[in-house]
Design a protein around this motif. Sequence first.
Motif, PDB file in Angstrom:
ATOM      1  N   ASP A 130       0.916   5.498   1.819  1.00  9.33           N
ATOM      2  CA  ASP A 130       0.261   6.547   2.587  1.00  9.33           C
ATOM      3  C   ASP A 130       1.224   7.724   2.680  1.00  9.33           C
ATOM      4  OD1 ASP A 130       2.133   5.807   4.582  1.00  9.33           O
ATOM      5  OD2 ASP A 130       0.720   4.387   5.455  1.00  9.33           O
ATOM      6  N   VAL A 131       0.951   8.650   3.574  1.00 10.99           N
ATOM      7  CA  VAL A 131       1.787   9.843   3.659  1.00 10.99           C
ATOM      8  C   VAL A 131       3.220   9.509   4.063  1.00 10.99           C
ATOM      9  CG1 VAL A 131      -0.125  11.413   4.117  1.00 10.99           C
ATOM     10  CG2 VAL A 131       1.003  10.241   6.032  1.00 10.99           C
TER      11      VAL A 131
ATOM     12  N   SER B 149       0.854  -1.180   0.000  1.00  6.85           N
ATOM     13  CA  SER B 149       0.000   0.000   0.000  1.00  6.85           C
ATOM     14  C   SER B 149       0.889   1.227   0.000  1.00  6.85           C
ATOM     15  CB  SER B 149      -0.925   0.008   1.232  1.00  6.85           C
ATOM     16  OG  SER B 149      -0.151   0.063   2.416  1.00  6.85           O
TER      17      SER B 149
END
Length: 659
Positions: A548-549, A546
């Motif tokens: 994310d930030v 995945s």
Amino acid sequence: MSNDRLAGGAADAGADAPEGRPADGPEPGKRSSAAEMLAAAVRAVESGERSAASFFTEPKRPAPARPARPVPQRTPAPGPGQRPAPDPTLTGDVRQVLAAGGAPEQLAGQVVEALGEQAATTLREDPWRLLAVPGVRPDQADGFARALLGAECTPGDERRAQALTGWLLERAALAGHTVLESSALLAELGRRSVPDPDEALHGAIAEGAVLVFREGPEGEEEQEAEGETAEDASVRLLLGLDRYAMAEESLADGLTRLAGTFEADQELDWEGAAATAPSPSAAELIRAVAASGLVTHSGGEAARAEPAALVAAARALGLRACAAAHTEDGRRRLVELGETEAVTLAGLLSDREGPGRDEDGAWALDLLAVLDAPQVDVETAALLVESLADGARLVLSGDPGVLWSAGPGRVFADVVAARICPAVVSRTPDPGPIGELVSGIGIGELQQVEAPGKEVVIVPVRDAGEAVHRTVQLVADSVPRAIGVPAEHTQVVTPGHGGAVGTRALNAALKERLNPGPGRFGGFDPGDRVAYVPAPGRMVQGTVVSADVEGLRLDCAGAAVVVPPGRVAEEVRHGWAVTAHQAVGARWPAVVVVLPGDAAQTLTRAWVYTAFSRAERHLSVVHGVDQALPRAVAEVPAKERSTRLASLLQAQAQGAAEG
């Protein structure tokens, strides 16, 4: 970045980086004035008119105790999220200078990292220092300098010459060299429009930016007996950067120290351990280690069992022993051989793995076996040897046929060539048709092998489009159906990243077939196979989980890795297809080697040997190079590297014998 050229014709007339040794050189039979000047310096040193310290860096006599000499301290490659962000104040000042010179302001962080806190001032005073930033070319630095200096910018500026000299030697290091011959460096300076390469090189030496070394026959009497003088071509004048010179000399001293401080363990039953060894070659290795503090061991994949058996035998004798592999996959293969305490070299050097250190800072080890030794560069080797205590045993083990290290040097080959220690050559062959094929390549013969189980398959192709199509077909359909190896366990190996059949093109086609998606995470999707390169020469394969930030999240053989957003483009590529240099430390159940027509001029025996030997059960060769393949195997062993380690080791061994 601006590509403006300097007034006066200061053009970057050559390639961005020398392919090994530059082709251009002085006229045959003639010496440049710089060479004459350096030769005169040699005579001045030998006659006593000048001290060696004033001009030359000479090999030192072996020291009997640790440390042999100050070792170059190299900070280990930072892990994910560990690289500190540059000071915004510093980068702000650098951005202003870059903008004034027409260079991309996005380089500010890299400039600060390369030039330090005074980066802005440094660039204003010497715009060509921009060449210290990785990826910047001479023509771009010339354009930047012209924008800042205006009419003061000339092709003969000594700042330009000195920066180019350092850049050329750094580029040579990327090609594996620790030094270059003076004629090669002079030729490269001339190609880049330096008006007086001789004077430029002399200035760089005088400023200490470059070190000069002499290699050749020792003593005037010996030269006169052979009808030669100090000016003859038998005296090689080598030039290098202090970083690599210090690493090579520290490594030579350290290896000599290990050999010189070794004392045999008379009370230990090494002969009994050899008698119960699993193979004759393992027994030979055990006996060699019983009698020497430094041993080299050569062999293919099957021979990895021999250092594993050595480490087990040493532990049984009560010694603190450890086996270290270059890659995580190499460590996995050691574990499969029963060496459950095996470590990676990076983990050992960073103290994340291994036995820890004693009060003197040395590893708590009596014996260290380093596998995949041909992949160890000179700086890593210097750090490794410095971490071993006096009297410890070191075994350098590897396959001499594979590609050398990503960093400069050819440590394993130089130690073998120096003949300063026992050299055990395994007689254990790699089994099966693939082993037979690879063994033939190792001696320069590309032979047909019987493969009743389709262990080796040749797939002829006519052009790039067909090569890509057949590669995808093999990975996604033919190999899983006919061989029983799923696509996720099949690796594609190709010569380069660019071109119609490079890793980029092949990965795009394989992604479309095996894991299609929009590339929503900066070009990646969950399930994408990737090659994560946390440090030069060290690839770890993984799967995208995945993003994310915090960054791109990967699963690398069960280990969770987060690559910060700013480093994804630099450290992560799609990994269904990789180059042989990336694949060198690993093996897969099935491998598809792609040889497109445009690869014919780049193939070497070492490349073919490395690519073909990555396969455990099945090898498919997508063959589009016709007779270039057997010609490369027979006639092009490997790209040469200029190093000093072998001569340093021989000089120290001779000094120890005379002392």
